[in-house]
Design an enzyme around this catalytic site. Structure first.
Site, short mmCIF file in Angstrom:
data_model
loop_
_atom_site.label_atom_id
_atom_site.label_comp_id
_atom_site.label_asym_id
_atom_site.label_seq_id
_atom_site.Cartn_x
_atom_site.Cartn_y
_atom_site.Cartn_z
N GLU A 196 46.41 30.77 33.10
CA GLU A 196 46.75 32.11 32.63
C GLU A 196 46.35 32.43 31.19
O GLU A 196 47.19 32.78 30.36
CB GLU A 196 48.25 32.37 32.83
CG GLU A 196 48.64 32.37 34.29
CD GLU A 196 50.10 32.67 34.54
OE1 GLU A 196 50.89 32.74 33.56
OE2 GLU A 196 50.46 32.83 35.72
N GLU A 337 48.58 31.09 41.77
CA GLU A 337 50.03 31.33 41.75
C GLU A 337 50.33 32.66 42.41
O GLU A 337 49.69 33.68 42.10
CB GLU A 337 50.56 31.35 40.31
CG GLU A 337 50.51 30.01 39.60
CD GLU A 337 51.17 30.06 38.23
OE1 GLU A 337 51.92 31.02 37.95
OE2 GLU A 337 50.94 29.13 37.43
#
Length: 690
Positions: A196, A337
């Site tokens: 991320e 995710e």
């Protein structure tokens, strides 16, 4: 993703596993994976489907899987395999990898020796090696993810891949060390370069994506790390996540103005790949892009307002940010995710929508997460680290690779669940010598009789004979070349592919699927050439929108657009699939704008209206009026007739429509390319504002 800790309650003994040899130095195997177009394939070129989950802890201060304070490492691992998890994404920190490299591995305090006698007294590195051997035993493959630079429980919120004493060069060196250590072990098949990367326009630390060699350019960091990894092991998959923001047309990374950027989830913005694809050189067939996506309980993003659904998510969020890479056959996707709480409401609605997209496109994924102590999502396990959340697992299960009612391992020899498994099979059980077994009675038979029933300059209509099977066929997928073109499973035996170029040859195949996700081999290919274009210059599509201005004043308290939808194709147009967007500016006031249908030739009861604020305003628009239809159809060449609409603000203040993107001064109906229209998720007419 937040990983808040639960308190450690009771301690339970687990079942000791047989002694497992160290995974380091294991003999070279034959389970390495590669890419082909938008697919991941094995050594034989057979398509595989990576369907897994995340288990975090090695990234945090404990430096070991969470849950070993009460759960047993062998039992947890075996239960994942038995329930269809064929890949586990393991978050880790650069700091821990450097410690391992420097011989500084310690015995973690987060292991209950009574519950885990098989790893009592082992260092964190020895536990990782032991667990890799368990994964080999049970047919699970592993992906490492550098989740944070430093080993702390909040490190993942840091936007870049260097921090404190951890430099960019150490980040690369850590990847080189771990790759070299396990280069002969085909249990560890993938490396997720950095979790991320993010940061917004006005933030000092921010990950960007361009073709520079700047330190904060994640595209360059992913290329550099990927090439250094592949120089050591050219067979491991390299995953590159997205970032958070990306400049709009005409803007640059020097801007600190939020409205100059497209924004989405951390790691979820892969718009930059279109202009600046990752280049891994000779090993580019190891590249996988890996977005993350979450629901409204994690953060109430703008696209979760109003009457949103899977169609709007796919069209407005997933397609432009990352799904285009799959649909255009550019590269495979693995959603690293996704997950969340079941709320019997909007979060569950989002989870089911993304789950269905994953299943229909066979997109690779690792669910977040196994851990019950993920603060804003919960996990697949309950707080005892033994029991499964059966409702959440039931939602996930259709997105786990199954063949003939059993879960499929990514190992050619070991069934998922290990020797003697009753729930899993191996790749060899699916493909045998590398081709689908024509005598396999658990998979659908190949569709036959594919033919073209109609064609225009911009569309092809297809039909085929229904499969005759001893298993229930739930639908079909249509492929144009290697790209699946149907957004949802085709439940009949006809399909029209729109948005094509005139005078162009297209090759089609069809595959049948069953409820377990088993796919037939492709049908015989059919090549169809679209008709020559009419030379009118109209935007591509089977429909178009006409507009007239029903209000001569641009500065009063109402906007009054008139619209017509026209079927410009040669077959019937289902109006329930059509949505039209009229873009305008609110010119102050609250985000809400009311809309009414004053008159419609087809009846105002058939016209549905909503106004939607843009998450990031653009020139000429901060809101759009969406027009959809309750039903009905238009024959070829037919239009809806006059639809007279009106909008006003709650405080009845004036608009200034002079600069509105979709408005013109036309007082009679004319084609309106600045009023885009969609059929399902496909842009069929016009150009949205950039």
């Amino acid at each position: 993703m937040t990983t808040g800790l639960l308190s450690v309650a009771g301690l339970t003994a687990g079942t000791a596993a047989p002694a497992a040899a160290s995974a380091a130095g294991a003999p070279a195997g034959d389970d390495w994976l590669h890419t082909s177009g938008n697919k991941i394939v094995d050594k034989n070129g057979d398509e595989v489907w990576l369907t897994g989950a995340n288990w975090f802890g090695f990234n945090a201060g404990e430096r070991v899987f969470h849950g070993l304070w009460s759960g047993n490492i062998t039992d947890i691992t075996k239960s994942m395999a038995d329930r269809g998890i064929n890949l586990v994404r393991v978050p880790i920190s650069t700091q821990l990898l450097l410690e391992w490299n420097n011989g500084q591995a310690t015995v973690p305090s987060g292991v209950n020796n009574y519950a885990n006698p098989e790893i009592a007294g082992k260092t964190s590195l020895e536990i990782f090696d032991y667990w890799l051997a368990l994964c080999k035993q049970y047919g699970i493959k592993v992906m490492l993810d550098v989740h944070s630079a430093e080993a702390d429980n909040s490190g993942h919120v840091y936007p870049v891949w260097w921090k404190g004493t951890v430099t960019t060069e150490q980040f690369y060196a850590a990847w080189e060390w771990v790759t070299a250590r396990y280069k002969a072990n085909d249990t560890l098949v993938a490396m997720d370069i950095k979790n991320e990367p993010h940061g917004r326009a006005n933030e000092t630390l921010r990950a960007k994506w361009d073709s520079s060699t700047d330190q904060d350019n994640f595209k360059y960091a992913c290329e550099t790390a990927g090439k250094r990894i592949l120089a050591i092991n050219p067979n491991v998959l390299v995953l590159c996540e997205g970032i958070e923001v990306y400049p709009r047309a005409g803007a640059s990374w020097s801007s600190t103005t939020a409205t100059d950027y497209y924004s989405t989830w951390w790691g979820g913005n892969l718009r930059g790949v279109r202009d600046h694809p990752v280049d891994l050189g000779a090993d580019s067939d190891q590249l996988v892009y890996s977005p993350h996506d979450y629901g409204p309980l994690v953060y109430a993003q703008p696209w979760f307002t109003g009457d949103w659904n899977r169609t709007t998510l796919e069209r407005d969020v997933w397609d432009p940010n990352w799904l285009y890479l799959h649909k255009e056959n550019k590269a495979p996707l693995l959603i690293g995710e996704w997950g969340g709480f079941l709320d019997n409401g909007p979060n569950e609605k989002w989870m089911k929508a993304l789950r269905d997209l994953i299943v229909e496109h066979r997109i690779h994924h690792t669910f977040w997460c196994l851990n019950p102590n993920s603060g804003d999502t919960g996990g697949l396990l309950l707080g005892d680290w033994k029991s499964w959340d059966e409702a959440k697992y039931a939602l996930l299960k259709p997105a786990l690779w199954q063949h003939g009612g059993k879960f499929v391992s990514l190992d050619h020899e070991v069934p998922l669940g290990g020797a003697g498994s009753t729930t899993g099979i191996s790749l060899a059980d699916v493909y045998g010598g590398g081709e689908p077994d024509p005598t396999d009675t658990t998979a659908p038979t190949v569709p036959a009789g594919l033919s073209a029933t109609a064609r225009t300059a911009n569309s092809v209509s297809l039909s085929w004979t229904a499969s005759s099977d001893n298993v229930a066929v739930t639908g079909y997928d249509v492929y144009r070349g290697t790209v699946k073109v149907n957004a949802t499973v085709v439940t009949g035996t006809t399909y029209t592919n729109t948005g094509l170029a005139p005078s162009t040859a297209y090759s089609y195949t069809v595959r049948a699927r069953d409820a377990a996700g088993n796919m037939s081999a492709p049908s015989a290919a059919l090549t169809v050439t679209t008709e020559a274009g009419g030379g009118g210059g109209d935007p591509t599509g089977a429909l178009k929108v006409r507009y007239k201005n029903n209000d001569s004043s641009a500065t009063d308290n109402a906007a009054r657009p008139g619209l017509q939808v026209v079927n410009s194709g040669t077959t019937s147009l289902d109006l329930s699939t059509v949505s039209v967007r009229y873009y305008f500016t609110r010119d102050g006031g609250t985000p809400s704008v009311s809309a009414w249908c004053d008159y419609a030739a087809i009846g105002c009861a058939q016209v549905k209206l909503k106004t939607v604020p843009l998450s990031t305003p653009v020139a000429g628009a901060d809101t759009y009026l969406e027009v959809t239809f309750a039903g009905g159809s238009l024959a070829a060449g037919e239009d809806t007739g006059d639809i007279q609409l009106r909008m006003s603000k709650p405080d009845w203040s004036n608009f200034n429509e002079a600069d509105d993107y979709s408005r013109s001064t036309a007082t009679s109906y004319a084609d309106a390319p600045k009023i885009p229209a969609y059929t399902g998720t496909t842009l069929a007419w016009g150009t949205p504002p950039a």
